[in-house]
Design an enzyme around this catalytic site. Structure first.
Site, PDB file in Angstrom:
ATOM      1  N   ASP A 186       0.760  -1.115  -0.013  1.00 58.13           N
ATOM      2  CA  ASP A 186      -0.172  -0.039  -0.178  1.00 58.13           C
ATOM      3  C   ASP A 186       0.763   1.037  -0.017  1.00 58.13           C
ATOM      4  OD1 ASP A 186       0.911   0.243   2.368  1.00 58.13           O
ATOM      5  OD2 ASP A 186      -1.084   0.159   3.456  1.00 58.13           O
ATOM      6  N   HIS A 187       0.305   2.315   0.160  1.00 61.68           N
ATOM      7  CA  HIS A 187       0.973   3.513   0.126  1.00 61.68           C
ATOM      8  C   HIS A 187       2.126   3.714   1.177  1.00 61.68           C
ATOM      9  CE1 HIS A 187      -2.275   4.055   3.172  1.00 61.68           C
ATOM     10  NE2 HIS A 187      -1.706   4.794   3.726  1.00 61.68           N
ATOM     11  N   ARG A 189       0.870 -30.793  10.154  1.00 58.01           N
ATOM     12  CA  ARG A 189       0.264 -29.814  10.897  1.00 58.01           C
ATOM     13  C   ARG A 189      -0.384 -28.706   9.873  1.00 58.01           C
ATOM     14  NH1 ARG A 189       5.549 -29.962  14.829  1.00 58.01           N
ATOM     15  NH2 ARG A 189       4.651 -31.737  16.268  1.00 58.01           N
ATOM     16  N   HIS A 213       5.646 -31.566  10.288  1.00 55.15           N
ATOM     17  CA  HIS A 213       5.315 -30.135   9.658  1.00 55.15           C
ATOM     18  C   HIS A 213       4.137 -30.331   8.761  1.00 55.15           C
ATOM     19  CE1 HIS A 213       8.219 -28.766  12.465  1.00 55.15           C
ATOM     20  NE2 HIS A 213       9.164 -29.387  11.818  1.00 55.15           N
ATOM     21  N   ARG A 241       7.136   0.536   8.140  1.00 57.87           N
ATOM     22  CA  ARG A 241       7.047   1.327   9.444  1.00 57.87           C
ATOM     23  C   ARG A 241       7.809   0.667  10.462  1.00 57.87           C
ATOM     24  NH1 ARG A 241       1.053   3.716   8.224  1.00 57.87           N
ATOM     25  NH2 ARG A 241       1.843   5.252   6.563  1.00 57.87           N
ATOM     26  N   GLY A 270      -2.115  -5.742   8.385  1.00 56.82           N
ATOM     27  CA  GLY A 270      -3.523  -5.475   7.507  1.00 56.82           C
ATOM     28  C   GLY A 270      -3.196  -6.323   6.163  1.00 56.82           C
ATOM     29  N   HIS A 282       8.871 -24.519   8.656  1.00 55.64           N
ATOM     30  CA  HIS A 282       7.747 -25.613   9.508  1.00 55.64           C
ATOM     31  C   HIS A 282       6.313 -25.197   8.948  1.00 55.64           C
ATOM     32  CE1 HIS A 282      10.219 -25.837  13.527  1.00 55.64           C
ATOM     33  NE2 HIS A 282      10.891 -26.343  12.598  1.00 55.64           N
ATOM     34  N   CYS A 327       2.871  -3.572   4.050  1.00 57.22           N
ATOM     35  CA  CYS A 327       2.239  -2.419   4.260  1.00 57.22           C
ATOM     36  C   CYS A 327       2.909  -1.581   5.628  1.00 57.22           C
ATOM     37  CB  CYS A 327       0.740  -2.672   4.708  1.00 57.22           C
ATOM     38  SG  CYS A 327       0.477  -3.646   6.065  1.00 57.22           S
ATOM     39  N   THR A 344       2.543  -1.882   8.875  1.00 52.46           N
ATOM     40  CA  THR A 344       2.960  -2.897  10.015  1.00 52.46           C
ATOM     41  C   THR A 344       3.173  -4.322   9.322  1.00 52.46           C
ATOM     42  OG1 THR A 344       0.665  -3.463  10.078  1.00 52.46           O
ATOM     43  CG2 THR A 344       1.780  -1.588  11.841  1.00 52.46           C
TER      44      THR A 344
HETATM   45  C1  RB5 Z   1      -2.026   2.477   6.655  1.00 53.40           C
HETATM   46  O1  RB5 Z   1      -1.809   3.631   7.036  1.00 53.40           O
HETATM   47  C2  RB5 Z   1      -1.808   1.402   7.428  1.00 53.40           C
HETATM   48  O2  RB5 Z   1      -3.082   1.278   8.282  1.00 53.40           O
HETATM   49  C3  RB5 Z   1      -1.613   0.187   6.811  1.00 53.40           C
HETATM   50  O3  RB5 Z   1      -0.325   0.408   6.113  1.00 53.40           O
HETATM   51  C4  RB5 Z   1      -1.038  -1.081   7.677  1.00 53.40           C
HETATM   52  O4  RB5 Z   1      -0.124  -0.839   8.593  1.00 53.40           O
HETATM   53  C5  RB5 Z   1      -2.249  -1.952   8.180  1.00 53.40           C
HETATM   54  O5  RB5 Z   1      -2.239  -2.669   8.721  1.00 53.40           O
END
Ligand code: RB5
Length: 153
Positions: A8-9, A136, A133, A109, A70, A98, A65, A67
């Site tokens: 994503d952005h 599982r 494995h 980020r 998502g 595994h 993304c 984190t």
């Molecule tokens: C976008 O701001 C952020 O929510 C997305 O990149 C991600 O971290 C979602 O899980």
């Protein structure tokens, strides 16, 4: 080997760096992510990467993304996908050995570019161990199959 990449952005620069890194190493890369910094919706890109891998268009996928969370949740909704968020190389390696992950996710980020390259290297060089494995992983995939069957009933 062909790798589908999506983002994503929040992860445009990270995707571009990893894409160039993989191409340098001889991998074919399919860019399914956004190249714009304009805010967009990560589920679209998690789904695209998941579909490319599940359909066989790509051998493996990498989805990024902010984190990694998502986009991994979205990729995991595509039948056949086992996506994991890995913020360090040990988990990335073990997720292949595994859990037979076919999509690697991380957060632009959360990790820096050099750490991300190490995560990618460990993930790509590890091999699924099979054996107990496999049993599982089969159990995980049976949950998906059962849920699909229940929806059709
Ligand atoms: C976008 O701001 C952020 O929510 C997305 O990149 C991600 O971290 C979602 O899980």
């Amino acid at each position: 080997m062909k790798i589908a990449m999506g983002n994503d952005h929040a992860a445009v620069e990270m995707k571009q760096e990893i894409m160039a890194y993989l191409r340098e190493k001889g991998y074919e890369v399919l860019n399914l992510g956004t190249d714009s910094s304009e805010s967009c919706d990560y589920p679209l890109y998690g789904e695209k990467v998941g579909q490319a891998v599940a359909s066989g268009e790509a051998d493996l996928g990498i989805a990024i993304c902010g984190t990694g969370i998502g986009i991994s949740l979205a990729a995991n909704k595509v039948p056949g996908i086992r996506a994991a968020v890995c913020s360090e190389p040990y988990s990335a390696k073990l997720s292949r050995m595994h859990n037979d992950t076919n999509v690697l996710c991380f957060g632009a980020r959360v990790v820096g570019t050099e750490l991300a390259k190490m995560i990618v290297d460990e993930w790509l060089s590890a091999e699924f161990l099979g054996g107990r494995h496999q049993r599982r992983v089969d159990m995980i995939m049976a949950i998906e199959k059962e849920a699909k069957g229940a929806m059709e009933r």
